[in-house]
Design a protein around this motif. Structure first.
Motif, mmCIF file in Angstrom:
data_model
loop_
_atom_site.group_PDB
_atom_site.id
_atom_site.type_symbol
_atom_site.label_atom_id
_atom_site.label_comp_id
_atom_site.label_asym_id
_atom_site.label_seq_id
_atom_site.Cartn_x
_atom_site.Cartn_y
_atom_site.Cartn_z
ATOM 1 N N GLY A 47 -2.820 19.426 -30.038
ATOM 2 C CA GLY A 47 -2.924 18.662 -28.629
ATOM 3 C C GLY A 47 -2.777 19.490 -27.497
ATOM 4 N N ASP A 48 -2.538 20.584 -27.461
ATOM 5 C CA ASP A 48 -2.476 21.640 -26.165
ATOM 6 C C ASP A 48 -3.878 21.885 -25.879
ATOM 7 N N VAL A 49 -4.093 21.797 -24.691
ATOM 8 C CA VAL A 49 -5.566 21.876 -24.119
ATOM 9 C C VAL A 49 -5.426 23.276 -23.470
ATOM 10 N N ILE A 50 -6.489 24.279 -23.775
ATOM 11 C CA ILE A 50 -6.339 25.566 -23.202
ATOM 12 C C ILE A 50 -7.868 25.711 -22.607
ATOM 13 N N GLU A 51 -7.750 26.307 -21.435
ATOM 14 C CA GLU A 51 -8.777 26.199 -20.544
ATOM 15 C C GLU A 51 -8.709 27.525 -19.763
ATOM 16 N N VAL A 52 -9.941 28.047 -19.309
ATOM 17 C CA VAL A 52 -10.238 29.402 -18.584
ATOM 18 C C VAL A 52 -9.830 28.708 -17.056
ATOM 19 N N ARG A 53 -9.092 29.664 -16.341
ATOM 20 C CA ARG A 53 -9.187 29.546 -14.900
ATOM 21 C C ARG A 53 -10.248 29.529 -14.264
ATOM 22 N N GLU A 54 -10.331 28.441 -13.135
ATOM 23 C CA GLU A 54 -11.507 28.337 -12.636
ATOM 24 C C GLU A 54 -12.272 29.429 -12.262
ATOM 25 N N LYS A 55 -11.260 30.557 -11.394
ATOM 26 C CA LYS A 55 -11.994 31.833 -11.070
ATOM 27 C C LYS A 55 -12.460 32.760 -11.639
ATOM 28 N N SER A 56 -12.073 32.453 -13.083
ATOM 29 C CA SER A 56 -12.447 33.280 -14.327
ATOM 30 C C SER A 56 -13.625 32.839 -14.999
ATOM 31 N N LYS A 57 -14.018 31.712 -14.780
ATOM 32 C CA LYS A 57 -15.026 30.953 -15.681
ATOM 33 C C LYS A 57 -16.550 31.804 -15.609
ATOM 34 N N GLN A 58 -16.696 32.508 -14.593
ATOM 35 C CA GLN A 58 -18.062 33.179 -14.486
ATOM 36 C C GLN A 58 -18.114 34.718 -14.828
ATOM 37 N N LEU A 59 -16.936 35.126 -15.203
ATOM 38 C CA LEU A 59 -16.641 36.377 -15.754
ATOM 39 C C LEU A 59 -17.775 36.707 -16.955
ATOM 40 N N ALA A 60 -18.428 37.892 -16.735
ATOM 41 C CA ALA A 60 -19.473 38.202 -17.888
ATOM 42 C C ALA A 60 -19.044 38.292 -19.123
ATOM 43 N N ILE A 61 -18.061 38.831 -19.360
ATOM 44 C CA ILE A 61 -17.211 39.037 -20.675
ATOM 45 C C ILE A 61 -16.977 37.505 -21.238
ATOM 46 N N VAL A 62 -16.547 36.815 -20.591
ATOM 47 C CA VAL A 62 -16.500 35.499 -20.964
ATOM 48 C C VAL A 62 -17.605 34.807 -21.465
ATOM 49 N N LEU A 63 -18.678 34.766 -20.410
ATOM 50 C CA LEU A 63 -20.020 34.261 -20.829
ATOM 51 C C LEU A 63 -20.696 34.659 -22.018
ATOM 52 N N ASP A 64 -20.669 36.091 -22.079
ATOM 53 C CA ASP A 64 -21.346 36.935 -23.222
ATOM 54 C C ASP A 64 -20.446 36.391 -24.509
ATOM 55 N N SER A 65 -19.301 36.063 -24.481
ATOM 56 C CA SER A 65 -18.571 35.744 -25.747
ATOM 57 C C SER A 65 -19.016 34.311 -26.237
ATOM 58 N N THR A 66 -18.913 33.337 -24.978
ATOM 59 C CA THR A 66 -19.363 32.007 -25.582
ATOM 60 C C THR A 66 -20.722 31.705 -26.277
ATOM 61 N N GLN A 67 -21.745 32.830 -25.822
ATOM 62 C CA GLN A 67 -22.917 32.634 -26.175
ATOM 63 C C GLN A 67 -23.177 33.470 -27.507
ATOM 64 N N THR A 68 -22.276 34.069 -28.208
ATOM 65 C CA THR A 68 -22.527 35.023 -29.300
ATOM 66 C C THR A 68 -22.604 34.152 -30.347
ATOM 67 N N THR A 69 -23.686 34.341 -31.313
ATOM 68 C CA THR A 69 -23.983 33.759 -32.777
ATOM 69 C C THR A 69 -23.373 34.438 -33.805
ATOM 70 N N GLU A 70 -22.539 35.182 -33.515
ATOM 71 C CA GLU A 70 -21.704 36.093 -34.782
ATOM 72 C C GLU A 70 -20.587 34.968 -35.512
ATOM 73 N N ARG A 71 -20.265 34.056 -34.656
ATOM 74 C CA ARG A 71 -19.268 33.162 -35.505
ATOM 75 C C ARG A 71 -19.258 31.603 -34.753
ATOM 76 N N ASP A 72 -18.674 30.704 -35.288
ATOM 77 C CA ASP A 72 -18.677 29.641 -34.742
ATOM 78 C C ASP A 72 -17.106 28.985 -34.473
ATOM 79 N N VAL A 73 -16.910 27.875 -33.693
ATOM 80 C CA VAL A 73 -15.738 27.523 -33.616
ATOM 81 C C VAL A 73 -14.999 26.819 -34.838
ATOM 82 N N PRO A 74 -14.022 26.990 -35.402
ATOM 83 C CA PRO A 74 -13.700 26.117 -36.599
ATOM 84 C C PRO A 74 -13.276 24.711 -36.092
ATOM 85 N N GLU A 75 -13.059 23.828 -37.228
ATOM 86 C CA GLU A 75 -13.087 22.432 -36.966
ATOM 87 C C GLU A 75 -11.728 22.115 -36.555
#
Length: 205
Positions: A138-166
């Motif tokens: 039930g814990d909620v994990i979030e990227v801090r507001e000022k870090s959400k536009q970092l290129a390393i985060v954006l690139d990672s979320t768009q990778t197709t190498e793996r999926d988020v597990p169930e």
């Protein structure tokens, strides 16, 4: 704080597997180990070496876990009720850096650890910079507001190498996710075969 001094791809070559399923891994081109003796023919491994390899593979997968930390997870897994190997996987997958990696906020477990260390993550609205923090259901994990536009985060979320597990839910537009439940071993999307039962055998010798 522990620090991995050797190349993560050298770990792949030593173990002979593409541990994180990455397209750039040199194992895809050179399946033999690193160094001048890497291509030497090996005999049949002993039971001990098979168990050791299973342990090194599982420990290496989670990035910067030291032997002392990993043994501590094993001891906690033994202490808990139920199957020790299942408990071990459950504990490892609850590490905050592992959750960040699974939610695709970081491209590798190494990057996930660094991302947490640098204070980019909130857990239930509170900043946490401890990669080994054990996430609860039930814990909620979030990227801090000022870090959400970092290129390393954006690139990672768009990778197709793996999926988020169930066992977790993620909204990549908001850079926010919920850890729903601790997984069973069969739920975890390892790109290579893991054998936690052999890890238990290794430590219980």
């Amino acid at each position: 704080m522990s620090k991995r001094l050797e190349s993560k791809y050298k770990i792949n070559r030593r173990l002979g597997v593409n541990l994180w399923g990455r397209a750039k891994s040199p194992v895809n081109r050179r399946e033999y180990g690193p160094g001048q003796h890497g291509q030497r023919r090996k005999g049949k491994p002993s039971d001990f070496s098979v168990q050791l390899m299973a342990k090194q593979k599982l420990k290496g997968y989670y990035g910067n876990i030291t032997e002392k930390q990993f043994r501590r997870y094993y001891q906690e897994a033994v202490r808990r009720k139920g199957d020790t190997s299942e408990n071990l996987i459950n504990l490892l997958e609850r590490r905050l850096d592992a959750v960040i990696y699974r939610m695709k906020f970081a491209i590798t477990p190494f990057a996930a650890r660094q991302f947490v260390n640098h204070g980019h993550i909130l857990v239930n609205g509170r900043k946490l910079n401890i990669p080994s923090y054990i996430v609860k259901d039930g814990d909620v994990i979030e990227v801090r507001e000022k870090s959400k536009q970092l290129a390393i985060v954006l690139d990672s979320t768009q990778t197709t190498e793996r999926d988020v597990p169930e066992y977790m839910e993620v909204d990549h537009r908001q850079m926010k996710g919920t850890f729903i439940r601790g997984p069973k071993f069969s739920d975890v999307p390892y790109p290579v075969q893991m054998e936690p039962n052999l890890v238990v055998e290794y430590y219980s010798r």
